[in-house]
Design an enzyme around this catalytic site. Structure first.
Site, PDB file in Angstrom:
ATOM      1  N   ASP A   6       0.869  -1.168   0.000  1.00 46.83           N
ATOM      2  CA  ASP A   6       0.000   0.000   0.000  1.00 46.83           C
ATOM      3  C   ASP A   6       0.912   1.227   0.000  1.00 46.83           C
ATOM      4  O   ASP A   6       1.519   1.559   1.014  1.00 46.83           O
ATOM      5  CB  ASP A   6      -0.881  -0.024   1.258  1.00 46.83           C
ATOM      6  CG  ASP A   6      -1.794   1.194   1.319  1.00 46.83           C
ATOM      7  OD1 ASP A   6      -1.600   2.134   0.522  1.00 46.83           O
ATOM      8  OD2 ASP A   6      -2.700   1.194   2.176  1.00 46.83           O
ATOM      9  N   GLN A  13       0.524   6.427   0.996  1.00 45.99           N
ATOM     10  CA  GLN A  13       1.213   7.499   1.744  1.00 45.99           C
ATOM     11  C   GLN A  13       2.706   7.500   1.452  1.00 45.99           C
ATOM     12  O   GLN A  13       3.473   8.206   2.114  1.00 45.99           O
ATOM     13  CB  GLN A  13       0.978   7.338   3.259  1.00 45.99           C
ATOM     14  CG  GLN A  13      -0.478   7.381   3.690  1.00 45.99           C
ATOM     15  CD  GLN A  13      -1.108   8.782   3.588  1.00 45.99           C
ATOM     16  OE1 GLN A  13      -0.441   9.776   3.272  1.00 45.99           O
ATOM     17  NE2 GLN A  13      -2.397   8.865   3.840  1.00 45.99           N
ATOM     18  N   LYS A  54      -3.614  12.270  -3.373  1.00 44.49           N
ATOM     19  CA  LYS A  54      -2.734  12.586  -2.237  1.00 44.49           C
ATOM     20  C   LYS A  54      -1.375  13.091  -2.700  1.00 44.49           C
ATOM     21  O   LYS A  54      -0.473  13.304  -1.901  1.00 44.49           O
ATOM     22  CB  LYS A  54      -2.514  11.334  -1.379  1.00 44.49           C
ATOM     23  CG  LYS A  54      -3.770  10.817  -0.694  1.00 44.49           C
ATOM     24  CD  LYS A  54      -3.396   9.646   0.187  1.00 44.49           C
ATOM     25  CE  LYS A  54      -4.575   8.804   0.582  1.00 44.49           C
ATOM     26  NZ  LYS A  54      -5.525   9.466   1.455  1.00 44.49           N
ATOM     27  N   CYS A  99      -9.767   5.986   9.093  1.00 48.13           N
ATOM     28  CA  CYS A  99      -9.964   4.706   8.365  1.00 48.13           C
ATOM     29  C   CYS A  99      -8.950   3.665   8.820  1.00 48.13           C
ATOM     30  O   CYS A  99      -8.475   2.856   8.006  1.00 48.13           O
ATOM     31  CB  CYS A  99      -9.905   4.898   6.852  1.00 48.13           C
ATOM     32  SG  CYS A  99     -11.184   5.975   6.232  1.00 48.13           S
TER      33      CYS A  99
HETATM   34  N1  C6P Z   1      -6.127   7.669   3.649  1.00 43.34           N
HETATM   35  C1  C6P Z   1      -6.397   9.457   5.243  1.00 43.34           C
HETATM   36  O1  C6P Z   1      -6.937  10.479   5.657  1.00 43.34           O
HETATM   37  P1  C6P Z   1      -8.174   6.184  -1.186  1.00 43.34           P
HETATM   38  O2  C6P Z   1      -9.288   6.574  -0.267  1.00 43.34           O
HETATM   39  O3  C6P Z   1      -8.499   4.929  -1.953  1.00 43.34           O
HETATM   40  O4  C6P Z   1      -7.681   7.298  -2.030  1.00 43.34           O
HETATM   41  O5  C6P Z   1      -6.924   5.821  -0.265  1.00 43.34           O
HETATM   42  C2  C6P Z   1      -7.039   4.786   0.643  1.00 43.34           C
HETATM   43  C3  C6P Z   1      -5.830   4.696   1.506  1.00 43.34           C
HETATM   44  C4  C6P Z   1      -5.081   3.534   1.476  1.00 43.34           C
HETATM   45  N2  C6P Z   1      -3.977   3.404   2.218  1.00 43.34           N
HETATM   46  C5  C6P Z   1      -3.537   4.378   3.012  1.00 43.34           C
HETATM   47  C6  C6P Z   1      -2.268   4.183   3.784  1.00 43.34           C
HETATM   48  C7  C6P Z   1      -4.242   5.584   3.087  1.00 43.34           C
HETATM   49  O6  C6P Z   1      -3.785   6.555   3.879  1.00 43.34           O
HETATM   50  C8  C6P Z   1      -5.425   5.745   2.332  1.00 43.34           C
HETATM   51  C9  C6P Z   1      -6.242   7.001   2.435  1.00 43.34           C
HETATM   52  C10 C6P Z   1      -6.744   8.956   3.856  1.00 43.34           C
HETATM   53  O7  C6P Z   1      -5.551   8.849   5.892  1.00 43.34           O
HETATM   54  C11 C6P Z   1      -8.205   9.004   3.580  1.00 43.34           C
HETATM   55  S1  C6P Z   1      -9.138   7.834   4.498  1.00 43.34           S
END
Ligand code: C6P
Length: 408
Positions: free
Chosen positions: A200, A203, A226, A365
């Site tokens: 993943d 970040q 992001k 989340c």
């Molecule tokens: N974290 C946060 O505020 P999406 O929603 O699919 O673009 O990204 C999901 C996701 C997956 N892995 C990690 C490590 C993340 O941080 C995130 C998204 C945001 O921390 C929104 S919940």
């Protein structure tokens, strides 16, 4: 070092006053980053000058749109050092990347009793798709715990990563602790028991140099929004031989070679996994975001974020009753999650908002991570290329004001 003032002038939204006379202090880039002018303009230009469907029309405009869209894929592939642009599947976000792998690879390859290993610090996007799969197929999802300082408990790895493990899926950088995990070491550990490794990188890609060939990851997913790119854009990277062997995730236009009323055959990579008209402006916008970050230099971005995070951790540690979650600045990305004894994170976020400071509060989340810590939620400030030390000082001053209001 980055020229932060110059960078700030690239982000129109940073000129905004959220309330009259109260300028925006945006400390929520980990949730979604702001967009620099080149990205906004690239998408604007696309709709003004190039808009047409891709891979279909034999007219000049469609060809132009296809070239821009596929050119972006090539630049994104170089950005993460993929062996081949065809290994990059455009998805809406990282979440879709995990679901694609769970539905396509997981359902084709896993049977009851097989194990998937994740960690206790994962975002829900890297937990829930595996749980859905587990329920459907009798697959077992195990988790690697973390230590009190927010780093992975690597001593537990040998007992959890076994011959039964078919996939080890873990985050490169925690969105709550900010911990930068030892990706290559974890990928190698997965391979040593014959498991695949999925990273993943939601970040990681926005903040650090990423090289999927050096990582040797089998799958990797990240979101465009992001990393200065548009919402609705993201990438799933997979090794070619794995993607070739996988069945499609969704059926429809563009992903087929031939369709008869009796059956269909599939298009070549990457199109096999891109059914329907894609997010064309979004792909092009993500390509421009990659150009923007490349120009700044990912090494420089990482170094600046370490500097600003170190500054923030030191400043926050001066606030009485505040507890920072996660490791030292040397081991983390630009995230500082914290709790303040006697003050709910939602109250913290609401009071900071009055001073124009945008942070995130809640479980981010990552409910299991908070559960393991014995808390329901935390407050999180996150930093990016435009964050200044003055903004961090404002955060600390505002936290002290919030504490006074609550007589802490
Ligand atoms: N974290 C946060 O505020 P999406 O929603 O699919 O673009 O990204 C999901 C996701 C997956 N892995 C990690 C490590 C993340 O941080 C995130 C998204 C945001 O921390 C929104 S919940």
């Amino acid at each position: 070092m980055l020229d932060v003032n110059k960078i700030r002038s690239d982000f129109p939204i940073l000129q905004k006053e959220v309330y009259p006379g109260v300028p925006l202090v945006y400390l929520d880039s980990a949730a979604s980053s702001q967009k620099p002018l080149p990205v906004i303009e690239a998408m604007n230009d696309y709709y003004r000058q190039t808009n047409a469907n891709v891979h279909r029309g034999i007219h000049a405009l469609s060809e132009e749109a296809t070239n821009a869209y596929e050119g972006a894929r090539e630049r994104i592939a170089r950005f993460i050092n993929a062996a081949d642009p065809a290994e990059l599947i455009y998805v809406r976000n990282a979440t879709e990347g995990f679901n694609l792998v769970a539905y396509s690879w997981g359902r084709a390859n896993l049977k009851a009793g097989d194990e998937i290993l994740i960690t206790a610090m994962e975002h829900h996007a890297n937990i829930v798709p595996w749980q859905i799969l587990a329920e459907e197929r009798g697959v077992v999802v195990r988790h690697l715990p973390f230590l009190p300082n927010g780093t992975l408990d690597l001593e537990k790895l040998p007992q959890l990563l076994t011959e039964k493990t078919k996939l080890f899926s873990f985050t490169a950088v925690s969105n709550v602790f900010g911990t930068v995990n030892p990706v290559k070491q974890l990928v190698d550990a997965a391979h040593s028991v014959g498991a695949l490794a999925m990273v993943d990188a939601a970040q990681a890609v926005p903040h650090l140099p990423v090289d999927v060939q050096a990582w040797d990851s089998d799958f990797m997913a990240f979101s465009g929004h992001k990393m200065c790119g548009p919402t609705g854009s993201g990438i799933l990277h997979g090794k070619r031989h794995l993607l070739e062997a996988m069945p499609p995730f969704m059926g429809g236009g563009d992903m087929i070679r031939r369709v008869t009323l009796e059956g269909s055959t599939w298009n070549e990579l990457p199109h096999k996994f891109e059914a329907g008209t894609p997010g064309i402006a979004e792909g092009i916008g993500l390509g421009t975001a990659v150009d923007y970050l490349t120009e700044l230099g990912m090494e420089n971005i990482h170094a600046y974020e370490q500097y600003i995070t170190n500054y923030a951790l030191e400043a926050l540690s001066e606030v009485d009753k505040l507890q920072i979650l996660g490791p030292s600045a040397a081991q983390r990305g630009g995230v500082a999650s914290f709790t303040i004894e006697g003050l709910h994170p939602h109250d913290i976020a609401e009071l900071l908002d009055k001073d124009g400071i945008a942070i995130r509060a809640g479980h981010h989340c990552a409910m299991p991570l908070h559960h393991e810590l014995g808390i329901n939620s935390s407050a999180r400030a996150s930093f990016y290329i435009h964050t200044t030390t003055e903004e961090v000082d404002k955060l600390v001053a505002s936290l002290n004001r919030a504490k006074k209001i609550f007589r802490l």
